[in-house]
Design a protein around this motif. Sequence first.
Motif, PDB file in Angstrom:
ATOM      1  N   PRO A 349       0.770  -1.358   0.116  1.00  0.00           N
ATOM      2  CA  PRO A 349       0.122   0.143   0.319  1.00  0.00           C
ATOM      3  C   PRO A 349       1.100   0.727  -0.096  1.00  0.00           C
ATOM      4  O   PRO A 349       1.985   1.664   0.338  1.00  0.00           O
ATOM      5  N   GLU A 350       0.611   3.021  -0.424  1.00  0.00           N
ATOM      6  CA  GLU A 350       1.416   3.474  -0.683  1.00  0.00           C
ATOM      7  C   GLU A 350       1.409   4.003   0.207  1.00  0.00           C
ATOM      8  O   GLU A 350       3.008   4.171   1.131  1.00  0.00           O
ATOM      9  N   GLU A 351       1.109   4.347   1.572  1.00  0.00           N
ATOM     10  CA  GLU A 351       0.991   4.444   2.890  1.00  0.00           C
ATOM     11  C   GLU A 351       2.144   3.570   3.937  1.00  0.00           C
ATOM     12  O   GLU A 351       2.849   3.544   4.917  1.00  0.00           O
ATOM     13  N   ASP A 352       2.828   2.360   3.675  1.00  0.00           N
ATOM     14  CA  ASP A 352       3.586   1.343   3.319  1.00  0.00           C
ATOM     15  C   ASP A 352       4.351   1.306   2.931  1.00  0.00           C
ATOM     16  O   ASP A 352       5.771   1.156   3.922  1.00  0.00           O
ATOM     17  N   LEU A 353       4.705   2.741   2.050  1.00  0.00           N
ATOM     18  CA  LEU A 353       6.338   2.639   1.086  1.00  0.00           C
ATOM     19  C   LEU A 353       7.236   3.390   1.824  1.00  0.00           C
ATOM     20  O   LEU A 353       7.107   4.042   3.101  1.00  0.00           O
ATOM     21  N   ARG A 354       8.674   2.573   1.685  1.00  0.00           N
ATOM     22  CA  ARG A 354       9.809   3.065   2.391  1.00  0.00           C
ATOM     23  C   ARG A 354      11.048   3.280   1.911  1.00  0.00           C
ATOM     24  O   ARG A 354      10.535   2.047   0.888  1.00  0.00           O
TER      25      ARG A 354
END
Length: 388
Positions: A349-354
């Motif tokens: 998910p985009e919010e979990d990208l690092r």
Amino acid sequence: MDAASEALKKHREWQGKLETVNKMPIETADDLSIAYTPGVAAPCLEIARDPSLSYVYTGRGHTIAVISDGSAVLGLGNIGPEAGMPVMEGKCVLFKALSGLDAVPLVLDTQDTDRLVDVISALAPSFGGINLEDIAAPRCFEVERRLKEQLDIPVFHDDQHGTAIVVSAALENALKLAKKENPRIVINGAGSAGCAIARLLLDRGQKDVILVDRQGILTPDMELTSGQRALIDRLNPSGRTGTLQDALAGADVLIGVSAGHIVSQDMIRSMNEKPIVFAMANPTPEIEPEDAAAAGAYIIGTGRSDHPNQINNLLAFPGIFKGALDAGATEINDAMKQAAVSAISSCIPEEDLRPDHIIVSALTPGVADRVARAVAQAAVQSGVVRHA
């Protein structure tokens, strides 16, 4: 762990990573009569009446041929068919472990294009799909093109398309995280993988892609392979010339599918803000991840499992073939490749990208099934299936 020493030990112990296991017992006369003669004549006659029933009465519909001529094995080069067999066996093990498909390793003692096409075409009735592996450019382009024209089963050169699919998925997430739009992308290495990556990125809407090889930035006046020539009019819209160093000045993305330790920290420093570096040469990357980070790279990916962001074909080919065979596809087309890119990139998910997490691990449960569903749906929607 010393991987090389352990691999030698285990390969000697295994004497092959595959074995044949029967699905049925052969213990009684009735067992023999059903599995072999006289009972086996019944499915033979049904298939003779309608060859498509080979997908019903045999294992063809869940069996892949993994085929190489040994001319471009890993990063080891033209080491020959026998030396390529451990890789082909390994690929077959991965097919079974991740997608449930059976796969057979085949190494061919020829590097003649016509003979490769003839032999592989003759083998096709035994298989539901053909995975071409470790065949050198430019021969790989011609072999795949001709086989796709001749055969009504999926043919897929993984070094080209599998690499391109996973790179595209990783880059899609990296660009989101770095908040880069209209990036300048430099691909170093213009063989089968580099050309396929360039083509897929262009097809997905990227506008500024530069392809570099030993000659430097590819331009129309150079001596080009067929794969490079087919792309050249879509590349390098600003008309840059020169070396890899010239190409990287002000670039946003470096994708390396070339050779180890050919990118310097100064080259990374010359790139745009928040540079994205995929140094994928194996086993030695174009620049070591720690050196790229010290030079300011924002996101770093490699082809290795001992660093974050491993960009590995293993994310693509098991699910792509599973989806193709589940749908009864006659080919693996562009729509199916695009579906695979989206399925892989959406695993995070985009919010979990690092910065150290822009691509899912190939060993994450369910990835192959997710890719398979997307690919099967794309096959049906694009009309390349034997049955609805």
